[in-house]
Design a protein around this motif. Sequence first.
Motif, PDB file in Angstrom:
ATOM      1  N   GLN A 544      38.108 -65.833  -1.171  1.00  0.00           N
ATOM      2  CA  GLN A 544      39.095 -66.768  -1.704  1.00  0.00           C
ATOM      3  C   GLN A 544      40.509 -66.285  -1.397  1.00  0.00           C
ATOM      4  OE1 GLN A 544      40.581 -69.598  -2.508  1.00  0.00           O
ATOM      5  NE2 GLN A 544      38.868 -70.043  -3.912  1.00  0.00           N
ATOM      6  N   ASN A 545      41.448 -67.215  -1.275  1.00  0.00           N
ATOM      7  CA  ASN A 545      42.846 -66.842  -1.148  1.00  0.00           C
ATOM      8  C   ASN A 545      43.287 -66.081  -2.388  1.00  0.00           C
ATOM      9  OD1 ASN A 545      43.453 -67.833   1.432  1.00  0.00           O
ATOM     10  ND2 ASN A 545      43.856 -69.896   0.675  1.00  0.00           N
ATOM     11  N   PRO A 546      44.207 -65.136  -2.230  1.00  0.00           N
ATOM     12  CA  PRO A 546      44.587 -64.252  -3.340  1.00  0.00           C
ATOM     13  C   PRO A 546      45.036 -65.010  -4.583  1.00  0.00           C
ATOM     14  CG  PRO A 546      45.489 -63.420  -1.283  1.00  0.00           C
ATOM     15  CD  PRO A 546      44.910 -64.774  -0.977  1.00  0.00           C
ATOM     16  N   ASN A 547      44.619 -64.478  -5.738  1.00  0.00           N
ATOM     17  CA  ASN A 547      45.042 -64.905  -7.072  1.00  0.00           C
ATOM     18  C   ASN A 547      44.426 -66.218  -7.544  1.00  0.00           C
ATOM     19  OD1 ASN A 547      47.889 -63.480  -5.895  1.00  0.00           O
ATOM     20  ND2 ASN A 547      47.084 -62.767  -7.856  1.00  0.00           N
ATOM     21  N   TYR A 548      43.557 -66.825  -6.735  1.00  0.00           N
ATOM     22  CA  TYR A 548      42.827 -67.993  -7.188  1.00  0.00           C
ATOM     23  C   TYR A 548      41.440 -67.576  -7.654  1.00  0.00           C
ATOM     24  CZ  TYR A 548      46.370 -71.030  -5.079  1.00  0.00           C
ATOM     25  OH  TYR A 548      47.537 -71.677  -4.771  1.00  0.00           O
ATOM     26  N   GLN A 549      40.893 -68.382  -8.529  1.00  0.00           N
ATOM     27  CA  GLN A 549      39.558 -68.108  -9.045  1.00  0.00           C
ATOM     28  C   GLN A 549      38.641 -69.299  -8.790  1.00  0.00           C
ATOM     29  OE1 GLN A 549      39.978 -67.193 -13.172  1.00  0.00           O
ATOM     30  NE2 GLN A 549      41.220 -65.367 -12.825  1.00  0.00           N
TER      31      GLN A 549
END
Length: 549
Positions: A544-549
């Motif tokens: 995943q792209n950083p800081n997404y959940q």
Amino acid sequence: MKRYINLFIILITGAGLLAACNKQLEEYNPSGLTVDQVFSTPEGFETLVSAAYSYNRWWYGKEEGYSISEMGTDLWTSGTGDKYPDLTQYINLQASNGVMSGLWRQLYAAVNLCNTGLGRIGNAGFAEDKRIMRDAELRFLRAFYYWHIVEMWGGVHFTVKETEGVETTANRTPVDTFYAQIFRDLDVAVKNLPVTTSDYGRVTKPAAQAFLARMYLTRGMNDRAAALADSVISNYSYSLVPKYADLWRMDNLQNKEIVWAVNYMKNLVFDDRLDATLYPNGHSRGAHNGHLMFTMKYDDLPGMQRDVLNGRPFNRYMPTLYLLDLFNENADARYNATFKSVWLCNNTKTAPAGMKLGDTAIICTKYAVTNADTAGKKYRVYDRNMCYYANGGGKDRTRYVSLQKFDDPTRASMNEEQSPRDAYIIRLAEMYLIAAEAQIRLGNTGKAADYINVLRKRAALPGHEAEMLVSAAMMTVEFVLEERARELAGEQLRWFDLKRTGKLGAQIAAHNADAAKNFQAFHNVRPIPQDQIDAVTNKSEFTQNPNYQ
């Protein structure tokens, strides 16, 4: 372009990039034809090319496209009817967002279709001149779709090969690799596309040059961006429509300013609403639906009822005060051409005593109004202080100055959701803005001012031409961004403009109090849809792209 895809093409596009679930689909092919058979004839291959164009309709003139490309910027905030505050105000934006998932699927299906065509075109039976042209169209479209992908999600999955079967692995490819392919494809398109087309909506050589100029500007190749934008301005038959307001007339959509557009059909039966690939179950309401999105709720106020002229108010988006304040409406005709501020009485049954049909019933204004200003008036006024808080955040999200560029008074009924309005993708005015920005970055502020002044002369109210002119000393990238807002508001470019200039966060912080509460630097790319993350088997590589959940 008014051709439609054959149902058969669904078998190709439906595979997309990855399998999102493990359900088995039992396919029935009554014709008995195979993909290889269909694409080995010129007639069959033409359905593939037409289908490749159709994916533009998922984005342009659609709610999902507006939510991603115009909202979450400095120009717009949420109306009461906003469906996607996670996108528009960055409120807990996560990988579960359905718009992201739908867009991912459609864009990768479009890329796969282009890859399929480019890999098979040599066996389609075309005469050489037609083969070269269709190859150039598919290369342009692949570049166009990959631009949306790489700007939205960064360095995600990349391939130039047709998907065969179900693929359950994905790669992480650098942004530079995407753009290298975009430039290769556009170079071929510029070289081989015809200068004009009799099939409105097909891409042409100047359209490819215009999009390539946009790409050069995006990647900081300013000398090339300036040269190509000027070529589109100078070397073809395009010209600015003399009156800005005339750009948006329903009887003037195919005008000389339009370099490339999605052309929707007047016969709505043949538009997208029931397209099983693009819009299953009528999703996205088919055709152009911008006329629904930006209109305030007027039809429950005294003296008013819903009608065709004033539109069906979905009340999704309202302009920021920053956008409204960018205009000097006493000199710049674009303000009143862009926005609707006055509603006239169309219902005497609910009107105040003495109000007649055609009298002013509602005024929305970006200015503060006092009680003395409205004393004795029968109409209602919604002013700056009623619509916005002191920090510029939305206060009354139901009543406000409304964008009217996309209004369609030709719809058959007051509740009709579809409009045959064309969705402009590239128009000549953008080339002046690209050339100006590139020249500023090259240090040529005098040339930049010359380009900007062409647009501002067109926009000037009679007698205010001198007031609208700008000087070389005024030329900065920030000024061009302001001019782009005045010229292009609502045209699905703003998020890209702010990201390209590195000003997305700063502009939101300064001018959109609602989005500023939640925006963080990682929002410069979007979350990869969770169903795609779940589907891959190489989860350690495709993350995943950083800081997404």
